[in-house]
Design a protein around this motif. Structure first.
Motif, mmCIF file in Angstrom:
data_model
loop_
_atom_site.group_PDB
_atom_site.id
_atom_site.type_symbol
_atom_site.label_atom_id
_atom_site.label_comp_id
_atom_site.label_asym_id
_atom_site.label_seq_id
_atom_site.Cartn_x
_atom_site.Cartn_y
_atom_site.Cartn_z
ATOM 1 N N HIS A 193 -58.146 -17.810 14.386
ATOM 2 C CA HIS A 193 -58.462 -16.677 15.255
ATOM 3 C C HIS A 193 -58.241 -17.080 16.706
ATOM 4 O O HIS A 193 -58.693 -18.142 17.139
ATOM 5 N N ASP A 194 -57.567 -16.231 17.463
ATOM 6 C CA ASP A 194 -57.385 -16.452 18.891
ATOM 7 C C ASP A 194 -58.528 -15.795 19.650
ATOM 8 O O ASP A 194 -58.744 -14.582 19.532
ATOM 9 N N VAL A 195 -59.267 -16.597 20.413
ATOM 10 C CA VAL A 195 -60.396 -16.066 21.177
ATOM 11 C C VAL A 195 -60.371 -16.646 22.588
ATOM 12 O O VAL A 195 -59.784 -17.698 22.837
ATOM 13 N N ASP A 196 -61.018 -15.938 23.485
ATOM 14 C CA ASP A 196 -61.178 -16.451 24.842
ATOM 15 C C ASP A 196 -62.330 -17.448 24.911
ATOM 16 O O ASP A 196 -62.254 -18.435 25.644
ATOM 17 N N GLY A 243 -68.070 -6.453 19.499
ATOM 18 C CA GLY A 243 -66.867 -7.060 18.927
ATOM 19 C C GLY A 243 -66.918 -8.551 18.718
ATOM 20 O O GLY A 243 -65.913 -9.161 18.321
ATOM 21 N N VAL A 244 -68.063 -9.188 18.968
ATOM 22 C CA VAL A 244 -68.177 -10.627 18.731
ATOM 23 C C VAL A 244 -68.208 -10.877 17.227
ATOM 24 O O VAL A 244 -68.958 -10.227 16.497
ATOM 25 N N THR A 245 -67.384 -11.806 16.765
ATOM 26 C CA THR A 245 -67.430 -12.193 15.353
ATOM 27 C C THR A 245 -68.362 -13.389 15.205
ATOM 28 O O THR A 245 -68.291 -14.347 15.974
ATOM 29 N N CYS A 300 -64.585 -9.868 26.702
ATOM 30 C CA CYS A 300 -63.484 -10.750 26.320
ATOM 31 C C CYS A 300 -63.591 -10.984 24.820
ATOM 32 O O CYS A 300 -64.516 -10.495 24.160
ATOM 33 N N ARG A 301 -62.643 -11.731 24.272
ATOM 34 C CA ARG A 301 -62.649 -12.006 22.828
ATOM 35 C C ARG A 301 -63.570 -13.203 22.571
ATOM 36 O O ARG A 301 -63.333 -14.289 23.100
#
Length: 375
Positions: free
Chosen positions: A9-12, A159-161, A33-34
């Motif tokens: 997973h691409d996250v900030d 949206g936080v996983t 942000c992600r």
């Protein structure tokens, strides 16, 4: 990371640790942000955050901590969860002991009381058992589990996983970010936040980052049943020599030996006799009619040598952000720490270091650079 993950997973921002520090930051960053959060245990807030005494005391700790506490209490003053239940409410804090002990431990915001005045507020206290007292009227109680659940809900809604049961097992610096394996998942993150509590130094080693000398300390507590209930509005009472405290609870009372003994990072448990000895100590000062121990537990408070939390980018590892070492101040500083940490993460390491994103005096006092430069 061949053979270790099912997907990447691409996250900030990747937050490591699902206690109050990690969850409050996740809810603060949500939608901006992600973000992903990983927690080694199968459930969130399994260790110290779920074992909090739930009393937030503005006069407790050094000035940077008191500043963070004032700001956090302002956030919690009117906070309610999704069901409309208050997350914090007033709950006074009373310090008792010899005149010298109280004078040494009482802070400027506390009001000095005579023993008779203290016994009016806490009638269980025994006449002649203490010389002096001081009262903090600004402290509050919080429902720790409700607050944690509220942060989790806000994070997920934004949206936080969140990945429980996902211990970090591999990490390497790749380009402008980190490639991290946690459980069955892989993450490519611009920033990694070390919110791993008692395991924060261990996590740093896994990332090839210098340890900052974080030391976990034991703190045991128990819920006890009483023959006669305490007035729910009576204050939390604490020995000025830090040998015990007790406060009302729905179960009867919460009691603690208030110990601060070094420990390794572990799932700590009470030692035989700890709670019983605490009850006997309290009975020398207060008529606490204990009829049994409902439940006992031990948490770990983790601090660096100077006793201040650590918040900020590591001075040598790009994109590695410390949010650890809160000691016994975790809940009472959490909202302010999350706000400051989110500001730095959203601005980026370069902006913080060059001064393009100014930080407060409190944030400067918590910068990890203060610890690394002397090692």
């Amino acid at each position: 990371m061949p053979g270790t993950t099912n997907s990447t997973h691409d996250v900030d921002v990747l937050i490591v640790g699902g206690g109050i520090a990690g969850l409050s930051l996740a809810s603060q960053l949500a939608g901006k942000c992600r973000v992903a959060l990983v927690e080694a245990e199968p459930s969130l807030a399994y260790h110290t955050s779920a074992r909090s005494a739930q009393q937030l005391i503005p006069s407790y700790g050094p000035e940077p901590v008191q500043d963070l506490t004032r700001r956090t209490l302002a956030v919690l003053a009117d906070a309610v969860d999704a069901a409309g239940r208050r997350l914090a409410w007033p709950s006074r804090f009373l310090l008792v002991g010899t005149a010298a002990q109280v004078e040494a431990e009482a802070h400027a915001g506390m009001r000095r009381l005579t023993p008779d005045e203290a016994r009016t507020l806490a009638p269980t206290l025994r006449a002649g058992a203490f010389e002096a007292a001081a009262l903090d009227t600004g402290s509050v109680r919080t429902d720790a589990l409700a607050l944690l659940a509220d942060h989790e809900a806000r994070a997920r809604a934004g949206g936080v996983t969140i990945h429980p049961g996902s211990p970090v097992h591999t990490a390497q610096r790749v380009g402008e970010g980190w490639l991290v394996g946690a459980g069955a998942e892989g993450f490519h993150a611009t920033n990694v936040v070390n919110a791993a509590g008692a395991w924060a130094d261990d996590l740093a080693i896994l990332f090839g980052v210098e340890r900052l000398g974080l030391q976990p300390y034991r703190r045991t507590a128990a819920l006890v049943s009483l023959a006669q209930p305490l007035d729910p509005d009576s204050p939390m009472v604490c020995a000025a020599d830090d040998s015990w405290y007790f406060r009302p609870d729905e179960a009867g009372a919460l009691v603690s030996p208030s110990e601060s003994e070094p420990s390794r990072a572990e799932d700590a448990v009470p030692r035989p006799g700890d709670v019983e000895r605490t009850i006997e100590l309290i009975r020398r000062v207060a008529d606490l009619p204990v009829t049994g121990i409902v439940r006992a537990w031990t948490g770990l408070r983790t601090s660096p040598q100077d006793g201040l939390p650590i918040m900020g980018y590591d001075p040598e590892a790009p994109g590695f952000f410390w949010l650890a070492g809160q000691g016994g101040y975790g809940f009472q500083t959490s909202s302010a720490l999350a706000e400051d940490a989110a500001g730095q993460l959203l601005a980026g390491q370069q902006a913080v270091r060059t001064g393009e994103h100014p930080v407060s005096e409190t944030a400067r006092a918590l910068d990890p650079h203060r610890l690394s430069v002397r090692r």
